[in-house]
Design a protein around this motif. Structure first.
Motif, PDB file in Angstrom:
ATOM      1  N   PHE A  66     -13.716  -8.329  14.715  1.00 35.27           N
ATOM      2  CA  PHE A  66     -12.399  -7.039  15.068  1.00 35.27           C
ATOM      3  C   PHE A  66     -11.596  -6.237  14.307  1.00 35.27           C
ATOM      4  O   PHE A  66     -11.435  -6.488  12.994  1.00 35.27           O
ATOM      5  N   LEU A  67     -11.453  -5.121  15.503  1.00 36.73           N
ATOM      6  CA  LEU A  67     -10.930  -3.795  14.439  1.00 36.73           C
ATOM      7  C   LEU A  67      -9.763  -2.966  14.676  1.00 36.73           C
ATOM      8  O   LEU A  67      -9.275  -3.942  15.622  1.00 36.73           O
ATOM      9  N   TYR A  68      -8.536  -3.134  13.169  1.00 36.11           N
ATOM     10  CA  TYR A  68      -7.504  -2.193  14.297  1.00 36.11           C
ATOM     11  C   TYR A  68      -7.479  -2.100  12.693  1.00 36.11           C
ATOM     12  O   TYR A  68      -8.081  -1.034  12.112  1.00 36.11           O
ATOM     13  N   THR A  69      -6.063  -0.753  13.790  1.00 37.55           N
ATOM     14  CA  THR A  69      -5.818   0.210  12.251  1.00 37.55           C
ATOM     15  C   THR A  69      -4.484  -0.428  12.444  1.00 37.55           C
ATOM     16  O   THR A  69      -3.454  -0.981  13.167  1.00 37.55           O
ATOM     17  N   SER A  70      -3.370   0.865  10.894  1.00 41.34           N
ATOM     18  CA  SER A  70      -2.207   0.299  11.009  1.00 41.34           C
ATOM     19  C   SER A  70      -1.418   1.389  10.230  1.00 41.34           C
ATOM     20  O   SER A  70      -2.542   1.710   9.569  1.00 41.34           O
ATOM     21  N   ASP A  71      -0.483   2.246  10.941  1.00 40.56           N
ATOM     22  CA  ASP A  71       0.486   3.298   9.924  1.00 40.56           C
ATOM     23  C   ASP A  71       1.594   2.285   9.266  1.00 40.56           C
ATOM     24  O   ASP A  71       2.505   3.416   9.096  1.00 40.56           O
ATOM     25  N   ARG A  72       1.219   0.996   9.349  1.00 35.93           N
ATOM     26  CA  ARG A  72       3.188   0.615   8.681  1.00 35.93           C
ATOM     27  C   ARG A  72       2.638  -0.416   8.087  1.00 35.93           C
ATOM     28  O   ARG A  72       2.299  -1.526   8.213  1.00 35.93           O
ATOM     29  N   PHE A  73       3.159  -0.479   6.552  1.00 35.24           N
ATOM     30  CA  PHE A  73       2.471  -1.742   6.195  1.00 35.24           C
ATOM     31  C   PHE A  73       3.820  -1.374   4.936  1.00 35.24           C
ATOM     32  O   PHE A  73       4.247  -0.320   4.898  1.00 35.24           O
ATOM     33  N   GLU A  74       3.754  -2.648   4.048  1.00 38.07           N
ATOM     34  CA  GLU A  74       4.815  -2.320   2.427  1.00 38.07           C
ATOM     35  C   GLU A  74       3.836  -3.296   1.593  1.00 38.07           C
ATOM     36  O   GLU A  74       2.614  -3.702   1.512  1.00 38.07           O
ATOM     37  N   GLY A  75       4.750  -2.551   0.620  1.00 37.33           N
ATOM     38  CA  GLY A  75       3.777  -3.480  -0.721  1.00 37.33           C
ATOM     39  C   GLY A  75       3.197  -2.032  -1.623  1.00 37.33           C
ATOM     40  O   GLY A  75       3.481  -0.708  -2.006  1.00 37.33           O
ATOM     41  N   GLU A  76       3.152  -2.351  -2.887  1.00 37.15           N
ATOM     42  CA  GLU A  76       2.534  -1.465  -3.525  1.00 37.15           C
ATOM     43  C   GLU A  76      -0.007  -1.987  -3.973  1.00 37.15           C
ATOM     44  O   GLU A  76       0.359  -3.477  -3.614  1.00 37.15           O
ATOM     45  N   GLN A  77      -0.400  -0.780  -3.782  1.00 38.13           N
ATOM     46  CA  GLN A  77      -1.456  -1.188  -3.839  1.00 38.13           C
ATOM     47  C   GLN A  77      -2.394  -2.270  -5.485  1.00 38.13           C
ATOM     48  O   GLN A  77      -1.185  -1.972  -6.421  1.00 38.13           O
ATOM     49  N   ILE A  78      -3.227  -2.581  -5.099  1.00 41.21           N
ATOM     50  CA  ILE A  78      -3.380  -3.229  -5.995  1.00 41.21           C
ATOM     51  C   ILE A  78      -4.661  -3.611  -5.973  1.00 41.21           C
ATOM     52  O   ILE A  78      -5.317  -2.714  -5.412  1.00 41.21           O
ATOM     53  N   PRO A  79      -5.504  -3.129  -7.545  1.00 42.00           N
ATOM     54  CA  PRO A  79      -7.474  -3.275  -7.436  1.00 42.00           C
ATOM     55  C   PRO A  79      -7.659  -4.381  -6.667  1.00 42.00           C
ATOM     56  O   PRO A  79      -7.295  -5.275  -6.685  1.00 42.00           O
ATOM     57  N   CYS A  80      -8.959  -3.847  -6.156  1.00 38.57           N
ATOM     58  CA  CYS A  80     -10.057  -5.105  -5.067  1.00 38.57           C
ATOM     59  C   CYS A  80     -11.415  -5.467  -6.177  1.00 38.57           C
ATOM     60  O   CYS A  80     -12.037  -4.498  -6.637  1.00 38.57           O
ATOM     61  N   ASP A  81     -11.472  -6.791  -6.278  1.00 40.62           N
ATOM     62  CA  ASP A  81     -11.989  -7.285  -6.580  1.00 40.62           C
ATOM     63  C   ASP A  81     -13.906  -7.046  -5.805  1.00 40.62           C
ATOM     64  O   ASP A  81     -14.715  -7.222  -6.321  1.00 40.62           O
ATOM     65  N   GLU A  82     -14.000  -6.059  -4.435  1.00 44.80           N
ATOM     66  CA  GLU A  82     -14.891  -6.232  -4.000  1.00 44.80           C
ATOM     67  C   GLU A  82     -15.771  -4.248  -4.343  1.00 44.80           C
ATOM     68  O   GLU A  82     -16.056  -4.247  -3.765  1.00 44.80           O
ATOM     69  N   GLY A  83     -14.348  -3.571  -4.329  1.00 45.70           N
ATOM     70  CA  GLY A  83     -14.473  -2.400  -5.355  1.00 45.70           C
ATOM     71  C   GLY A  83     -13.765  -1.906  -5.153  1.00 45.70           C
ATOM     72  O   GLY A  83     -12.454  -1.624  -5.941  1.00 45.70           O
ATOM     73  N   VAL A  84     -13.984   0.014  -4.708  1.00 45.62           N
ATOM     74  CA  VAL A  84     -12.619   0.905  -4.725  1.00 45.62           C
ATOM     75  C   VAL A  84     -12.100   0.952  -4.262  1.00 45.62           C
ATOM     76  O   VAL A  84     -12.661   1.613  -2.992  1.00 45.62           O
ATOM     77  N   LEU A  85     -10.401   1.110  -3.984  1.00 48.79           N
ATOM     78  CA  LEU A  85      -9.465   2.083  -3.118  1.00 48.79           C
ATOM     79  C   LEU A  85      -9.374   3.618  -2.858  1.00 48.79           C
ATOM     80  O   LEU A  85      -9.641   3.674  -4.164  1.00 48.79           O
ATOM     81  N   GLU A  86      -9.348   3.570  -2.103  1.00 51.78           N
ATOM     82  CA  GLU A  86      -9.247   5.072  -2.093  1.00 51.78           C
ATOM     83  C   GLU A  86      -8.409   5.405  -0.878  1.00 51.78           C
ATOM     84  O   GLU A  86      -9.249   5.606   0.394  1.00 51.78           O
ATOM     85  N   TRP A  87      -7.653   6.203  -0.799  1.00 56.15           N
ATOM     86  CA  TRP A  87      -7.128   7.086   0.446  1.00 56.15           C
ATOM     87  C   TRP A  87      -7.927   8.618   0.440  1.00 56.15           C
ATOM     88  O   TRP A  87      -7.923   9.168  -0.124  1.00 56.15           O
ATOM     89  N   VAL A  88      -8.513   8.622   1.685  1.00 53.94           N
ATOM     90  CA  VAL A  88      -9.469   9.974   2.576  1.00 53.94           C
ATOM     91  C   VAL A  88      -8.797  10.937   3.463  1.00 53.94           C
ATOM     92  O   VAL A  88      -8.540   9.681   4.098  1.00 53.94           O
TER      93      VAL A  88
END
Length: 150
Positions: free
Chosen positions: A83-105
């Motif tokens: 099930f595919l979603y997008t979101s441009d409204r969220f809050e909080g502080e980004q944390i490290p992910c144990d499945e890999g590296v998160l990066e804004w592209v």
């Protein structure tokens, strides 16, 4: 059939992408994908979405948009409905992910990443379509052997 969610967070013309480099025996190993994961028993798609996004990113979704369903068929795992979603409204502080590296592209650079071949069509539809869509993606290993749009 496996059931899962996939979400692409959007901010400042960028997608939050997860470079899957940490898990062993991962069908997504070395690929760049969105965040999400498998349903827990009794979860609705939206409950899975909210939980998985928070667990993998630290962000709480304030709003989201259902974009469609991906039928992922690969010879190395059981078929999966995503099930595919997008979101441009969220809050909080980004944390490290144990499945890999998160990066804004930058959205313009996403197609140059190591993606599943069918994801290129998916990103095209995310940009062009406003209504939900369905893609059936069949792979042998990393090779896309069939793509159908509904």
């Amino acid at each position: 059939m496996r059931l899962s969610t996939l979400c692409y967070l959007e901010k400042d013309g960028k997608y939050l992408m997860l470079h899957r480099i940490s898990k062993k025996n991962d069908v997504n190993k070395e690929k760049w994908i969105g965040v999400g994961g498998k349903f827990e028993p009794g979860e609705a798609p939206e409950e899975c979405l909210m939980r998985e996004v928070y667990e993998e990113t630290g962000y709480r979704l304030l709003d989201y948009r259902f974009r469609g369903v991906l039928t992922f068929i690969c010879d190395v795992q059981e078929p999966e409905y995503i099930f595919l979603y997008t979101s441009d409204r969220f809050e909080g502080e980004q944390i490290p992910c144990d499945e890999g590296v998160l990066e804004w592209v930058d959205k313009k650079d996403v197609l140059s990443l190591n993606l599943w071949e069918g994801d290129k069509k998916m990103f095209q539809y995310l940009e062009e379509r406003t209504e939900p869509f369905s893609l059936k993606l069949e792979y042998k290993g990393d090779t896309l052997v069939n793509l159908e749009t509904f």
